[in-house]
Motif scaffolding. Structure first.
Motif, short mmCIF file in Angstrom:
data_model
loop_
_atom_site.label_atom_id
_atom_site.label_comp_id
_atom_site.label_asym_id
_atom_site.label_seq_id
_atom_site.Cartn_x
_atom_site.Cartn_y
_atom_site.Cartn_z
N SER A 2 37.95 36.75 32.31
CA SER A 2 37.67 37.20 33.97
C SER A 2 36.61 38.01 34.09
O SER A 2 35.97 37.87 35.26
N GLY A 3 35.93 38.81 32.98
CA GLY A 3 34.92 39.54 33.53
C GLY A 3 33.74 39.38 32.52
O GLY A 3 32.94 39.94 32.51
N LYS A 4 33.65 37.95 32.42
CA LYS A 4 32.40 37.36 31.39
C LYS A 4 31.27 37.76 31.77
O LYS A 4 29.92 38.14 31.44
N ASP A 5 31.05 37.67 33.48
CA ASP A 5 29.59 37.81 33.94
C ASP A 5 29.20 39.19 34.00
O ASP A 5 28.03 39.49 33.69
N LYS A 6 30.08 40.20 34.28
CA LYS A 6 29.77 41.38 34.32
C LYS A 6 29.53 42.13 32.78
O LYS A 6 28.55 42.83 32.46
N ARG B 274 22.96 42.57 28.26
CA ARG B 274 21.49 42.43 28.57
C ARG B 274 20.86 43.90 29.19
O ARG B 274 19.63 43.97 28.53
N GLU C 261 34.31 24.87 36.23
CA GLU C 261 33.38 25.53 37.13
C GLU C 261 32.35 24.63 37.67
O GLU C 261 31.85 24.89 39.01
N ASN D 155 36.56 29.24 27.32
CA ASN D 155 35.24 29.38 28.17
C ASN D 155 34.50 27.83 28.19
O ASN D 155 33.81 27.59 29.32
N THR E 6 33.98 26.68 31.79
CA THR E 6 32.54 26.30 32.49
C THR E 6 32.62 24.87 32.95
O THR E 6 31.70 24.68 34.00
N THR F 135 28.23 39.97 30.34
CA THR F 135 26.99 39.66 29.93
C THR F 135 25.95 40.30 30.60
O THR F 135 24.68 40.73 29.94
N ARG F 136 25.89 40.88 31.71
CA ARG F 136 24.81 41.84 32.45
C ARG F 136 24.98 43.21 31.66
O ARG F 136 23.77 43.84 31.53
N ARG G 21 36.66 31.26 39.78
CA ARG G 21 37.00 31.77 38.51
C ARG G 21 38.50 31.95 37.97
O ARG G 21 38.97 31.11 36.96
#
Length: 381
Positions: free
Chosen positions: A192-196, A202, A60, A53, A57, A198-199, A77
């Motif tokens: 591949s699904g790190k944003d999901k 949280r 990205e 990552n 990043t 992370t949400r 991504r």
């Protein structure tokens, strides 16, 4: 009264659970070990995902960062993930290509010299003149080839057997391959699904943690992530600089195995403080096979390079990036190495940097919110 009853119930349940853990400790320890073995792919996958990552990043941030087109956003991504994995594979292939061929050549040279020395030792050994004539005759009639064959047969069949050794080796290889494969798959899912993910984390923290505790936990995690990120980037940069300087210096001094030993010193420098010395010992031993004088020259050169690197490069590249004084770096490496070996050395420095930063922030907050205590006044005479 009702609140006291709930408190007593909680204390009783906790005491009962502690009693069960103590009384059935062997079974609990076995269960924990089994769970740890089963969770190895997940743990290795998380570590691999975190390392990849960092590169992902970075890509990205340079992959059309100001373009908001749907095609760019959708491809960012997978393209950056593929570029990060490809970069790591190229680096591993480059390191192997630089180290393995010269290491094989050095090993062949060392084995040939050892075999010549052993043959000369056996053939040159004679029975002392004061020994009986029967001992001299027995020594001359020994069939060394037959004794060597018997020794090899004992080592292969007498100790455990060939089939047991082969079965254990195959089982270990299959288990390792399965662990690596599952870890890679799990790391790809995480990246591949790190944003999901992370949400979701949280949302869980916002739902089940009090606001104050949620804020503190989020801050601690952010500090840990920042310290580990800065440490990994700084340590890799420092290793590349040290390996490059070592290679250039060895080429100027006309020392053998310059590219291989420079790469090895840079790779082992990923372990803080003691890593480069490990590479120096291996390199000096390899050069010693060819020329003892050149081995001494290499050691003197690397000691001077280590002093320059430790006083000029490391504090600016790694020390300033994590904000940890040198004495605490040494303490973290010592304690971490004593507890977990090489892994403890790698984890000790960023963990100590995170604890150091959190303590410093807490002290600054306390000094800002309240005045420091005043010394007592002397009684008037």
């Amino acid at each position: 009264m009702k609140q006291e009853w709930k408190t007593y119930l909680r204390v009783g349940i906790a005491a009962f659970l502690v009693y069960l853990c103590i009384y059935y400790w062997d079974a609990l320890a076995g269960l924990l070990v089994l769970f740890a073995d089963a969770a190895k792919p997940i743990a290795f996958g998380c570590i691999a995902a975190y390392l990849v990552n960092i590169l992902m990043t970075f890509y990205e941030r340079v992959y059309f960062p100001k373009r908001q087109d749907a095609a760019i956003l959708k491809s960012r991504r997978p393209v950056c993930l593929f570029a990060a994995i490809l970069t790591l594979l190229v680096l591993v292939a480059l390191i192997i290509g630089l180290i393995v061929p010269q290491l094989v050549a050095c090993s062949e040279l060392l084995l040939s010299q050892l075999s010549d020395s052993a043959e000369g030792l056996v053939t040159g050994f004679t029975v002392p003149p004061w020994a009986p004539q029967q001992l001299q005759t027995l020594w001359d009639n020994i069939n060394w080839k037959d004794w060597t064959a018997k020794l090899l047969d004992f080592l292969s069949s007498g100790v455990g057997g060939v089939f047991g050794f082969v079965a254990g080796t195959v089982s270990s290889v299959v288990s390792t391959v399965a662990t690596v494969f599952l870890s890679a798959i799990f790391a790809l899912y995480l990246l591949s699904g790190k944003d999901k993910l992370t949400r979701q984390c949280r949302r869980l923290m916002d739902s089940y943690l009090p606001a104050t505790l949620n804020k503190r936990v989020s801050h601690v995690l952010a500090v840990l992530n920042d310290c580990f990120h800065r440490y990994i980037v700084g340590q890799c940069t420092e290793a590349v600089i040290l390996g490059g300087l070592c290679t250039c210096g060895m080429l100027l001094l006309r020392l053998p195995y310059a590219t291989m030993i420079g790469t090895l010193v840079g790779f082992t420098a990923l372990v803080p403080i003691v890593g480069a010395y490990i590479g120096a010992l291996v390199g000096a031993f390899m050069i010693l096979v060819i020329s003892p004088i050149k081995a001494v020259i290499f050691l003197v050169f690397l000691i001077i390079l280590q002093q320059l690197e430790g006083n000029l490069i490391y504090p600016h590249v790694v020390g300033s990036s994590i904000g940890l004084p040198g004495v605490w770096v040494l303490a973290a490496v010592t304690v971490g190495g004593g507890l977990l070996g090489i892994m403890g050395m790698l984890l000790g420095v960023p963990l100590a940097a995170a604890i150091y930063r959190l303590l410093r922030e807490d002290l600054q907050r306390r000094e800002k919110n309240g005045q420091p205590p005043q010394p007592p006044k002397e009684n008037a005479a």
